[in-house]
Design a protein around this motif. Structure first.
Motif, PDB file in Angstrom:
ATOM      1  N   LEU A  32     -34.583 -16.960 -10.968  1.00 52.71           N
ATOM      2  CA  LEU A  32     -33.614 -15.876 -10.984  1.00 52.71           C
ATOM      3  C   LEU A  32     -32.242 -16.420 -10.586  1.00 52.71           C
ATOM      4  CD1 LEU A  32     -32.955 -12.863 -11.279  1.00 52.71           C
ATOM      5  CD2 LEU A  32     -33.660 -12.567  -8.890  1.00 52.71           C
ATOM      6  N   MET A  33     -31.301 -16.371 -11.519  1.00 48.90           N
ATOM      7  CA  MET A  33     -29.960 -16.926 -11.313  1.00 48.90           C
ATOM      8  C   MET A  33     -28.960 -15.901 -10.798  1.00 48.90           C
ATOM      9  SD  MET A  33     -29.583 -18.881 -14.988  1.00 48.90           S
ATOM     10  CE  MET A  33     -27.828 -18.995 -14.787  1.00 48.90           C
ATOM     11  N   GLN A  34     -29.111 -14.657 -11.272  1.00 50.99           N
ATOM     12  CA  GLN A  34     -28.075 -13.666 -10.964  1.00 50.99           C
ATOM     13  C   GLN A  34     -28.662 -12.255 -11.013  1.00 50.99           C
ATOM     14  OE1 GLN A  34     -25.019 -12.427 -13.987  1.00 50.99           O
ATOM     15  NE2 GLN A  34     -23.674 -13.603 -12.615  1.00 50.99           N
ATOM     16  N   SER A  49     -28.491  -5.906 -14.226  1.00 55.95           N
ATOM     17  CA  SER A  49     -28.895  -6.991 -15.106  1.00 55.95           C
ATOM     18  C   SER A  49     -29.425  -8.146 -14.264  1.00 55.95           C
ATOM     19  CB  SER A  49     -27.690  -7.460 -15.922  1.00 55.95           C
ATOM     20  OG  SER A  49     -27.951  -8.675 -16.562  1.00 55.95           O
ATOM     21  N   LEU A  50     -30.444  -8.821 -14.792  1.00 58.89           N
ATOM     22  CA  LEU A  50     -30.982 -10.033 -14.174  1.00 58.89           C
ATOM     23  C   LEU A  50     -30.817 -11.175 -15.158  1.00 58.89           C
ATOM     24  CD1 LEU A  50     -34.416  -8.654 -12.894  1.00 58.89           C
ATOM     25  CD2 LEU A  50     -32.250  -8.740 -11.644  1.00 58.89           C
ATOM     26  N   LEU A  51     -30.418 -12.345 -14.668  1.00 58.18           N
ATOM     27  CA  LEU A  51     -30.387 -13.552 -15.483  1.00 58.18           C
ATOM     28  C   LEU A  51     -31.371 -14.555 -14.898  1.00 58.18           C
ATOM     29  CD1 LEU A  51     -26.593 -14.168 -16.219  1.00 58.18           C
ATOM     30  CD2 LEU A  51     -28.323 -13.178 -17.731  1.00 58.18           C
ATOM     31  N   PHE A  52     -32.218 -15.084 -15.766  1.00 55.38           N
ATOM     32  CA  PHE A  52     -33.206 -16.085 -15.387  1.00 55.38           C
ATOM     33  C   PHE A  52     -32.948 -17.368 -16.162  1.00 55.38           C
ATOM     34  CE2 PHE A  52     -35.384 -12.053 -14.687  1.00 55.38           C
ATOM     35  CZ  PHE A  52     -36.044 -12.258 -13.485  1.00 55.38           C
ATOM     36  N   HIS A  53     -33.284 -18.493 -15.555  1.00 52.11           N
ATOM     37  CA  HIS A  53     -33.171 -19.790 -16.230  1.00 52.11           C
ATOM     38  C   HIS A  53     -34.554 -20.421 -16.335  1.00 52.11           C
ATOM     39  CE1 HIS A  53     -32.135 -24.072 -16.809  1.00 52.11           C
ATOM     40  NE2 HIS A  53     -31.166 -23.545 -17.523  1.00 52.11           N
ATOM     41  N   ASN A  54     -34.824 -20.989 -17.513  1.00 47.93           N
ATOM     42  CA  ASN A  54     -36.074 -21.703 -17.751  1.00 47.93           C
ATOM     43  C   ASN A  54     -35.731 -23.044 -18.374  1.00 47.93           C
ATOM     44  OD1 ASN A  54     -38.286 -22.350 -20.026  1.00 47.93           O
ATOM     45  ND2 ASN A  54     -39.255 -21.530 -18.199  1.00 47.93           N
ATOM     46  N   VAL A  90     -31.215 -19.481 -20.893  1.00 49.09           N
ATOM     47  CA  VAL A  90     -30.969 -18.364 -19.981  1.00 49.09           C
ATOM     48  C   VAL A  90     -31.472 -17.098 -20.664  1.00 49.09           C
ATOM     49  CG1 VAL A  90     -29.205 -17.011 -18.766  1.00 49.09           C
ATOM     50  CG2 VAL A  90     -28.960 -19.508 -18.985  1.00 49.09           C
ATOM     51  N   TYR A  91     -32.177 -16.267 -19.885  1.00 47.66           N
ATOM     52  CA  TYR A  91     -32.747 -15.019 -20.387  1.00 47.66           C
ATOM     53  C   TYR A  91     -32.237 -13.875 -19.539  1.00 47.66           C
ATOM     54  CZ  TYR A  91     -35.949 -18.168 -22.764  1.00 47.66           C
ATOM     55  OH  TYR A  91     -36.474 -19.163 -23.547  1.00 47.66           O
TER      56      TYR A  91
END
Length: 96
Positions: A32-34, A49-54, A90-91
């Protein structure tokens, strides 16, 4: 079905969430980035909003995934790929 609000995620930035990506390789780690509040016309709850990085080399499709977190448990989340960087993708998930 769980009803999430922004405060459920706010304390978990930079933590890893496990996502069942159905590739036969098990779960993929999404960080979870943001956590970002969004403007909303609804008084029912604050949109966010959620931003995830994979870091996987492959792009996972836009769809609902099963996500797990030690404190938040297991839940379905609709993820949309929104960007690519040198380390992966980023998702975004939007709650409104």
């Amino acid at each position: 079905m769980q009803f999430f609000e922004i405060h459920h995620f706010a304390g978990h930035v930079n933590e890893t969430f496990e996502v069942d990506v159905d590739t036969g390789d098990g779960n993929a780690p999404f960080v979870l980035m943001q956590v970002q509040p969004l403007s909303s016309a609804s008084s029912f709850r604050q949109a966010f909003s959620l931003l995830f990085h994979n870091t996987a080399a492959i792009l996972f499709a836009q769809r609902t995934y099963t996500m797990r977190h030690p404190q938040l448990g297991e839940f379905g989340i609709f993820l949309v790929p929104v960007a690519r960087d040198r380390d992966g993708f980023v998702y975004q998930a939007v709650f409104n």
